[in-house]
Scaffold this motif. Structure first.
Motif, mmCIF file in Angstrom:
data_model
loop_
_atom_site.group_PDB
_atom_site.id
_atom_site.type_symbol
_atom_site.label_atom_id
_atom_site.label_comp_id
_atom_site.label_asym_id
_atom_site.label_seq_id
_atom_site.Cartn_x
_atom_site.Cartn_y
_atom_site.Cartn_z
ATOM 1 N N LYS A 2 0.843 -1.186 0.000
ATOM 2 C CA LYS A 2 0.000 0.000 0.000
ATOM 3 C C LYS A 2 0.887 1.247 0.000
ATOM 4 N N HIS A 3 0.551 2.201 -0.883
ATOM 5 C CA HIS A 3 1.294 3.452 -0.998
ATOM 6 C C HIS A 3 0.516 4.568 -0.313
ATOM 7 N N THR A 4 1.216 5.370 0.471
ATOM 8 C CA THR A 4 0.599 6.507 1.140
ATOM 9 C C THR A 4 0.840 7.770 0.338
ATOM 10 N N HIS A 36 -7.249 0.875 -8.823
ATOM 11 C CA HIS A 36 -6.178 0.531 -7.881
ATOM 12 C C HIS A 36 -6.373 1.207 -6.529
ATOM 13 N N ARG A 37 -7.599 1.553 -6.201
ATOM 14 C CA ARG A 37 -7.870 2.326 -4.977
ATOM 15 C C ARG A 37 -7.401 1.623 -3.714
ATOM 16 N N ASP A 38 -7.375 0.304 -3.712
ATOM 17 C CA ASP A 38 -6.946 -0.437 -2.529
ATOM 18 C C ASP A 38 -5.437 -0.385 -2.322
ATOM 19 N N ARG A 39 -4.719 0.123 -3.297
ATOM 20 C CA ARG A 39 -3.255 0.196 -3.200
ATOM 21 C C ARG A 39 -2.774 1.532 -2.629
ATOM 22 N N PHE A 40 -3.726 2.465 -2.357
ATOM 23 C CA PHE A 40 -3.354 3.791 -1.893
ATOM 24 C C PHE A 40 -4.109 4.188 -0.633
ATOM 25 N N GLU A 41 -3.414 4.920 0.211
ATOM 26 C CA GLU A 41 -4.031 5.567 1.371
ATOM 27 C C GLU A 41 -3.793 7.066 1.200
#
Length: 121
Positions: A2-4, A36-41
């Motif tokens: 996960k990318h912030t 790809h929304r689950d890969r970002f916070e």
């Protein structure tokens, strides 16, 4: 992994009001719509002060840093403790990112209508 994405916003006293909330909302909506929304916070920090950048870089270890606010001829304008503008020079920004480690891969500086993206290698 996960990318912030760290979104820092500053609109110090004595500067014209900017629609920083609308910019953050637009980014959030696009992330939610992406495949790809689950890969970002997406993390927001409002009324950013000079030490906030370093503290959040160390604490969150973001992949992307997006600053939105004002700039002057010397650097970015963050909010001082008294609410007024405090200029952060390009050299100070470079030192801050260098001291925080290698997590940051992309920096977006959106200020005074100009936008510059730097890619950190």
């Amino acid at each position: 992994m996960k990318h912030t994405i760290l979104f820092l916003a500053a609109n110090p006293s004595g500067t014209d009001r900017l629609a920083l909330d609308q910019e953050a909302r637009a980014i959030q909506l696009e992330l939610e719509r992406s495949g790809h929304r689950d890969r970002f916070e997406f993390v927001t920090r409002w009324a950013a002060e000079p030490l906030d950048l370093l503290r959040e870089l160390v604490r969150l270890k973001p992949t992307v840093v997006h600053f939105s606010g004002r700039g002057d001829g010397c650097g970015l304008l963050l909010r001082a403790a008294d609410g007024r503008a405090h200029s952060i020079s390009a050299a100070a920004l470079e030192e801050t990112f260098g001291a925080a480690g290698a997590s940051v891969r992309v920096v977006v500086l959106n200020y005074d209508g100009g936008e510059m993206t730097l890619r950190c290698l």
